[in-house]
Design a protein around this motif. Structure first.
Motif, PDB file in Angstrom:
ATOM      1  N   LEU A  80       0.838  -1.198   0.000  1.00 50.03           N
ATOM      2  CA  LEU A  80       0.000   0.000   0.000  1.00 50.03           C
ATOM      3  C   LEU A  80       0.875   1.250   0.000  1.00 50.03           C
ATOM      4  N   PHE A  81       0.382   2.282  -0.702  1.00 54.72           N
ATOM      5  CA  PHE A  81       1.088   3.559  -0.724  1.00 54.72           C
ATOM      6  C   PHE A  81       0.079   4.686  -0.564  1.00 54.72           C
ATOM      7  N   THR A  82       0.451   5.736   0.173  1.00 54.89           N
ATOM      8  CA  THR A  82      -0.432   6.908   0.272  1.00 54.89           C
ATOM      9  C   THR A  82       0.277   8.112  -0.327  1.00 54.89           C
ATOM     10  N   PHE A  90       7.459   7.134  -6.982  1.00 56.32           N
ATOM     11  CA  PHE A  90       6.822   8.172  -7.790  1.00 56.32           C
ATOM     12  C   PHE A  90       5.914   7.535  -8.827  1.00 56.32           C
ATOM     13  N   VAL A  91       4.662   7.990  -8.867  1.00 50.84           N
ATOM     14  CA  VAL A  91       3.732   7.524  -9.889  1.00 50.84           C
ATOM     15  C   VAL A  91       3.245   8.766 -10.621  1.00 50.84           C
ATOM     16  N   ASP A  92       3.523   8.847 -11.925  1.00 50.78           N
ATOM     17  CA  ASP A  92       3.187  10.019 -12.741  1.00 50.78           C
ATOM     18  C   ASP A  92       3.701  11.305 -12.084  1.00 50.78           C
ATOM     19  N   ARG A 146       4.054   7.467  -0.303  1.00 54.14           N
ATOM     20  CA  ARG A 146       4.832   6.873   0.796  1.00 54.14           C
ATOM     21  C   ARG A 146       4.375   5.443   1.039  1.00 54.14           C
ATOM     22  N   TYR A 147       5.322   4.559   1.264  1.00 51.51           N
ATOM     23  CA  TYR A 147       5.000   3.159   1.543  1.00 51.51           C
ATOM     24  C   TYR A 147       4.359   3.049   2.918  1.00 51.51           C
ATOM     25  N   TRP A 148       3.290   2.253   3.009  1.00 51.50           N
ATOM     26  CA  TRP A 148       2.524   2.119   4.253  1.00 51.50           C
ATOM     27  C   TRP A 148       2.700   0.693   4.757  1.00 51.50           C
TER      28      TRP A 148
END
Lengths: 347, 213
Positions: B13-15, B31-33, B38-40
């Motif tokens: 999961l990432f927020t 980084f997405v687009d 942040r990794y959760w």
């Protein structure tokens, strides 16, 4: 009837009055303040009415210091104004935290945030909280400092023991005879003060295995000893400061339990308040949690004492009586703690 | 859980980071687009563990959250990421970790912290408004009572409550399953219990509940 209950309010049984008013919906005004404004609500036949409100945030922001005190001052002023302008006396007003019905509180909170608007309210609340909470966080707790010192002491003791052991190992290379001196502190202080040969002479030890290392290794050995001595000095200073602080914070407890044990109890409890509220049975077993839970889970023997074991009264008493001594000691400590906690200055 | 600030990559999961360039506790970022996430870690956060266990819980972009037991701010930072346009009030009793939380709240526009006892919800009535979501993770013996008290004061009708129940802090000697059952019944007597999940293997002896007021 109304006058009767107003009298009750004055002598402090205000909850009954509020219960009565909430049940019978008589005239009672509810004061609610948030970061933005102070509100006065009035509940009439299940309908909540906003009687009056006054914005305080702009005034708060213009102040240099925002804390609970300055906010309370606004509320006090506002209550005075209410009495002068609307004739609502202090005795008719209750604070929202004293309202019993959660649904009513819900309603008031909803009404207030509707009036201010969420975004505005949140940014203002954040502003006020950042100041109030910083104030709270900056206060020094003497009990937390004692816990800090106690843990420092524990860790310094560990460091000292490790260093002493290392030096003994080193001595088996350099001068094995000296390891016959069994007291670590004495040995290391002597090593720091005088060369090896004179110590051997002083303690009338043989000199058959002692060697001289090359200068570089000798230097290394000397520095190690200097470090150990410094750690020990630091340890003693911390211990003195700790026991002075404990005696100041809990004089009665430390006279019964000794300052060192009082400090350990404080550390295990987490705070002075928690320790003062503890029953004596828990004080008796503080530090024996592992043994206690093992007993609860798998049976076996119930522990008799935790850190109290180091107390001179327990150490010198007969083995068969130690449990009883620990119990009595714990109960006396618990009484002393309550005297210290509730009798301290400013409480 | 559906939330536009939350993405999954496989079973990670990432927020979306509210404060790009700054991470909170040394977690990884991706980084997405061009947007930082942040990794959760589900082993550090019970909410992440519950989401990975497919807990039925809804946390919207605009929700106002009351977070009890915020500690040093590991999970609350992700909640603050999730409710980007909402607000989070974090309550913590221990001064030591509250200082870390305070520093975190200085950096995040939608986070405020209170040094207070969640067991006495009326002490922070001045500063906590009605909220859409109550999150509780306090590991106290009376954690269910604390949960109920806070919900009754601060949760909107129809709002959700999330309880991370630590069986060991209610009674270490009893079987966790028996405690879960008891708590389930207790919650059911006052709210709709929407879902519950035991979050092993991420956390030992923990069960999370979602209730609706």
């Amino acid at each position: 009837m109304g006058i009767f209950f107003l009298n009750l309010l004055k002598i402090g049984t205000c909850n009954k009055f509020i219960n009565y008013c909430c049940k019978h919906k008589t005239v009672v005004y509810i004061l609610y303040s948030n970061a933005d404004s102070i509100f006065v609500f009035h509940q009439n036949k299940d309908k909540l009415e906003l009687i009056h409100s006054s914005e305080i945030f702009d005034k708060l922001r213009s102040l240099n210091i925002v804390n609970e005190e300055s906010i309370n001052k606004f509320i006090e002023n506002y209550e005075r104004k209410l009495e002068d302008e609307l004739g609502i006396g202090k005795s008719k007003i209750i604070d929202i935290s004293e309202v019993e019905d959660p649904a009513l509180i819900n309603q008031i909170l909803a009404e207030a945030s509707n009036r201010v608007g969420d975004e505005k309210l949140f940014s203002e609340t954040k502003f006020v909280l950042e100041r109030i909470e910083a104030d709270k966080l900056k206060r020094i707790d003497e009990d937390k400092l004692i816990i800090q010192y106690n843990e420092t002491l524990d860790q310094l003791t560990k460091v000292w023991n490790i260093l002493a052991k290392r030096i003994r190992e080193f001595l088996f290379v350099k001068s094995p005879e000296l390891t016959l001196i069994s007291d670590d502190e004495l040995l290391i202080r002597e090593l720091n003060a005088a060369p090896v040969e004179s110590i051997l002479e002083k303690y009338k030890l043989p000199n058959n295995l002692t060697i001289n290392l090359n200068p570089q290794d000798e230097e290394e050995f000397k520095e190690l000893i200097a470090l150990a001595v410094e750690v020990h000095n630091r340890l003693e200073r911390t211990r003195a400061l700790l026991s002075e602080k404990v005696q100041r914070l809990m004089p009665k407890t430390s006279s019964i339990a000794t300052p060192i044990i009082a400090a350990k109890l404080l550390m295990l409890a987490g705070s002075f308040e928690k320790l003062a509220m503890m029953p004596s049975s828990r004080i008796q077993l503080l530090g024996a949690e592992k043994a206690l839970f093992r007993y609860l889970k798998t049976g076996g023997k119930l522990p008799k004492y935790g850190v109290l074991f180091q107390h001179p009264d327990i150490l010198k008493s007969d083995k068969s009586k130690r449990g009883k001594v620990a119990r009595k000691l714990a109960s006396k400590i618990s009484i002393a703690l309550k005297q210290d906690y509730f009798g301290r200055a400013g409480h | 859980m559906e939330n536009k600030n939350l993405i999954r990559r496989g079973n990670k999961l990432f927020t979306k980071n509210l404060t790009p360039g700054i991470n909170v506790y040394g977690e990884d970022t991706i980084f997405v687009d061009g947007v930082e996430y942040r990794y959760w870690d589900p082993f550090r956060s019970k909410l992440a563990a519950a989401i990975l266990k497919n807990l039925d819980v809804e946390l919207k972009d605009t929700d106002k959250v009351l977070y009890l037991g915020a500690a040093s701010g590991t999970t609350i930072s992700h909640v603050s990421d999730l409710v980007n346009r909402g607000f989070v009030f974090g309550v913590e009793i221990s001064k030591r970790v509250a200082k870390q939380l305070y520093l975190l709240s200085m950096r995040r526009r939608n986070l405020a912290m209170l040094l207070a006892d969640a067991n006495k919800p009326r002490t922070y009535i001045k500063y906590v408004p009605l909220v859409d979501f109550v999150y509780q993770d306090v590991a106290q013996k009376n954690q269910v009572e604390i949960f109920k008290k806070n919900i009754s004061l601060y949760l909107k009708k129809g709002g959700l409550g999330f309880l991370a129940l630590k069986a060991k802090s209610i009674d270490v000697t009893r079987k966790p399953k028996a405690i879960y059952r008891e708590v389930y019944k207790e919650l059911l007597s006052e709210f709709d219990v929407l879902d519950y999940k035991v979050i092993a293997p991420f956390q030992k002896d923990h069960c999370v509940f979602v209730v609706q007021k």
